[in-house]
Design a protein around this motif. Structure first.
Motif, short mmCIF file in Angstrom:
data_model
loop_
_atom_site.label_atom_id
_atom_site.label_comp_id
_atom_site.label_asym_id
_atom_site.label_seq_id
_atom_site.Cartn_x
_atom_site.Cartn_y
_atom_site.Cartn_z
N ARG A 53 -24.17 -20.68 -18.71
CA ARG A 53 -25.39 -20.16 -17.97
C ARG A 53 -26.49 -20.75 -17.73
NH1 ARG A 53 -24.73 -14.98 -17.24
NH2 ARG A 53 -23.30 -14.41 -18.71
N GLU A 54 -26.83 -21.67 -18.85
CA GLU A 54 -27.82 -22.48 -18.88
C GLU A 54 -27.88 -23.75 -17.72
OE1 GLU A 54 -30.64 -25.53 -21.38
OE2 GLU A 54 -28.72 -24.55 -22.19
N TYR A 55 -26.34 -24.22 -17.90
CA TYR A 55 -25.87 -25.31 -16.71
C TYR A 55 -26.24 -24.88 -15.39
CZ TYR A 55 -23.50 -28.88 -14.11
OH TYR A 55 -23.14 -29.31 -12.97
N GLN A 72 -28.01 -22.15 -14.11
CA GLN A 72 -29.37 -21.92 -13.84
C GLN A 72 -30.08 -23.06 -13.27
OE1 GLN A 72 -30.76 -19.83 -17.47
NE2 GLN A 72 -30.01 -17.83 -16.84
N ASN A 73 -29.70 -24.12 -14.01
CA ASN A 73 -30.38 -25.50 -13.45
C ASN A 73 -29.68 -26.47 -12.42
OD1 ASN A 73 -32.10 -25.20 -15.64
ND2 ASN A 73 -30.85 -26.02 -17.14
N ASN A 74 -28.50 -25.77 -12.28
CA ASN A 74 -27.76 -26.51 -11.00
C ASN A 74 -27.07 -25.85 -10.06
OD1 ASN A 74 -27.45 -29.54 -12.31
ND2 ASN A 74 -27.28 -28.15 -13.93
N SER A 75 -27.25 -24.46 -9.80
CA SER A 75 -26.86 -23.69 -8.79
C SER A 75 -25.09 -23.25 -9.19
CB SER A 75 -26.96 -24.15 -7.52
OG SER A 75 -25.98 -25.17 -7.32
N HIS A 83 -21.90 -31.38 -8.81
CA HIS A 83 -22.10 -31.19 -10.16
C HIS A 83 -21.20 -32.10 -11.16
CE1 HIS A 83 -23.14 -26.82 -9.84
NE2 HIS A 83 -22.66 -26.88 -8.48
N GLY A 108 -23.49 -27.17 -22.15
CA GLY A 108 -24.41 -27.37 -20.90
C GLY A 108 -24.16 -28.62 -20.12
#
Length: 292
Positions: free
Chosen positions: A169-171, A173-176, A187, A229
């Motif tokens: 989820r963190e990845y 949020q930071n990368n779309s 990505h 992440g």
């Protein structure tokens, strides 16, 4: 015929094409097989095999002898299997192979349950991601996943599995969140032993070349990297399904999810399937669930 000594060994060499494979198939030594065949040739007074350092081939007499004796051995084996089927408690050794991660996670626990039920049976399982030659290795069956190569082997479908593309989820949020395969170029991708991923494109399963900073030949390592992440990965459901359910990973590109791959039990076609083998395959089929 009073003396059948050496015929089984000769037919095994003729079927497999080498002494090592015949020895594995008969669970004996190469020296023993060679000795038995040599004794048979001496008794018959003809040379049955051409031997070189690399391979073995049949002489003209060997071809004729194999054509005559191999069907007879099959009749004898069928008779033995028919008698064995009368046993209420199957007995004997079963030798098989299975992929490492899937085998350790799902096949081994089922084998343990199987052994608890049938005390007369013993198991020897080689966990390997290599496609072992089950005839040459003397194995009774192999568990394989995905599209099978064309061969003389017999296959029975046990269950199915599916591939998931996911990231933390963190990845995301930071990368779309990617919505198309073209978005994957933006990505960080976590790649396995194969440099491609499989997708369903226009109702057809196709492969897409992928590359990235991380390349592991371990599904567990790829899952851990994704949870940490480091990027997106594509893995079978048995690796990531629980992590997705727990929120550690999030599935993306669900519209491109490929068709389910089959999980197979594969047998040598030139060997009668003993009741204990059929029993194990039926047990696996009943207890393996789909969408792994």
């Amino acid at each position: 015929m009073k003396n059948l000594d050496g015929i089984v060994e000769f037919c095994s060499v003729a079927s497999v094409g080498n002494f090592t494979g015949a020895a594995n198939r008969l669970d004996t030594s190469v020296a023993q097989v060679s000795r038995k065949v040599a004794t048979l040739e001496k008794r018959l007074g003809v040379k049955l095999l051409h031997r070189t350092t690399r391979n073995v081939s049949l002489t003209e007499a060997g071809k004729l002898y194999f054509e005559q004796t191999n069907p007879a051995l099959s009749v004898l084996e069928n008779a033995q299997l028919s008698v064995s089927a009368l046993q209420q408690s199957p007995q004997g050794l079963i030798k098989l192979t299975a992929p490492v991660a899937f085998g350790e996670a799902f096949i081994a626990p089922l084998l343990n349950r199987f052994l608890e039920t049938y005390s007369g049976i013993s198991i020897q399982c080689a966990f390997s991601n290599d496609t072992l030659d089950i005839v040459e290795q003397g194995l009774d069956l192999a568990i394989r996943i995905g599209k099978l190569e064309d061969s003389s082997l017999i296959a029975k479908k046990l269950a199915t599995r599916q591939l998931y593309v996911c990231g933390s989820r963190e990845y995301l949020q930071n990368n779309s969140i990617p919505t198309s395969l073209e978005d994957l170029k933006q990505h960080s991708l976590l790649v396995g032993s194969q440099p491609y991923w499989r997708f369903l494109i226009n109702n057809d399963v196709q492969t897409v070349s992928v590359s990235g900073r991380v390349r592991y030949n371990s599904g567990n390592a790829l899952k851990a990297a994704a949870i940490n992440g480091l990027g997106l990965t594509q893995l079978p459901g048995f690796y990531v399904r629980d992590s997705i359910a727990q929120g550690q990973l999030v599935e993306v590109l669900p519209d491109y999810k490929d068709k389910q791959e089959a999980i197979w039990a594969v047998f040598p076609s030139n060997r009668n399937v003993a009741p204990k083998i059929r029993l194990l395959v039926d047990f696996l089929s009943e207890n393996l669930t789909d969408d792994r």
